[in-house]
Design a protein around this motif. Sequence first.
Motif, PDB file in Angstrom:
ATOM      1  N   UNK A 136       0.814  -1.212   0.000  1.00  0.00           N
ATOM      2  CA  UNK A 136       0.000   0.000   0.000  1.00  0.00           C
ATOM      3  C   UNK A 136       0.851   1.268   0.000  1.00  0.00           C
ATOM      4  N   UNK A 137       2.156   1.118   0.129  1.00  0.00           N
ATOM      5  CA  UNK A 137       3.042   2.278   0.164  1.00  0.00           C
ATOM      6  C   UNK A 137       3.018   2.953  -1.198  1.00  0.00           C
ATOM      7  N   UNK A 138       2.581   4.190  -1.214  1.00  0.00           N
ATOM      8  CA  UNK A 138       2.490   4.937  -2.466  1.00  0.00           C
ATOM      9  C   UNK A 138       3.719   5.809  -2.702  1.00  0.00           C
ATOM     10  N   UNK A 139       4.259   6.361  -1.623  1.00  0.00           N
ATOM     11  CA  UNK A 139       5.370   7.295  -1.702  1.00  0.00           C
ATOM     12  C   UNK A 139       6.457   6.825  -0.745  1.00  0.00           C
ATOM     13  N   UNK A 140       7.538   7.550  -0.665  1.00  0.00           N
ATOM     14  CA  UNK A 140       8.611   7.187   0.259  1.00  0.00           C
ATOM     15  C   UNK A 140       8.081   7.280   1.690  1.00  0.00           C
ATOM     16  N   UNK A 141       8.201   6.206   2.479  1.00  0.00           N
ATOM     17  CA  UNK A 141       7.627   6.183   3.836  1.00  0.00           C
ATOM     18  C   UNK A 141       8.518   6.916   4.844  1.00  0.00           C
ATOM     19  N   UNK A 142       8.495   8.232   4.784  1.00  0.00           N
ATOM     20  CA  UNK A 142       9.381   9.032   5.633  1.00  0.00           C
ATOM     21  C   UNK A 142       9.101   8.828   7.110  1.00  0.00           C
ATOM     22  N   UNK A 143       7.842   8.625   7.463  1.00  0.00           N
ATOM     23  CA  UNK A 143       7.504   8.447   8.877  1.00  0.00           C
ATOM     24  C   UNK A 143       8.138   7.167   9.415  1.00  0.00           C
ATOM     25  N   UNK A 144       8.069   6.087   8.651  1.00  0.00           N
ATOM     26  CA  UNK A 144       8.692   4.831   9.096  1.00  0.00           C
ATOM     27  C   UNK A 144      10.206   4.973   9.170  1.00  0.00           C
ATOM     28  N   UNK A 145      10.781   5.642   8.195  1.00  0.00           N
ATOM     29  CA  UNK A 145      12.232   5.847   8.210  1.00  0.00           C
ATOM     30  C   UNK A 145      12.625   6.706   9.408  1.00  0.00           C
ATOM     31  N   UNK A 146      11.830   7.700   9.742  1.00  0.00           N
ATOM     32  CA  UNK A 146      12.086   8.533  10.922  1.00  0.00           C
ATOM     33  C   UNK A 146      11.990   7.744  12.214  1.00  0.00           C
TER      34      UNK A 146
END
Length: 96
Positions: free
Chosen positions: A65-75
Amino acid sequence: MNPSIRFRIAGPLIVLTGVSLFAAVGGTVPWWSETPAGELVLAVINWIVLGTAFGLSLSILVDRRVEDIPWRRIGVIAACFLLSCGAVLLPRLLER
């Protein structure tokens, strides 16, 4: 998001968190009986934090379901590493 792009994002994070988790567990278990209780509690907290980071790294790879770069998860993964470093440094700072 294309699966190859997800793999290119998640691959280094999986390796980094996996090696860190392996080192944390492998560095504590052999000396379990010789380690003070306070440091064991911090070691287990460190394992939980690094395990969470490893799980989040895997979720980037398997979540379609990831549409864009998952910045929140990376953070959150970066925050887990900072928390892990703090848990490792805390006993050394309290020795002084």
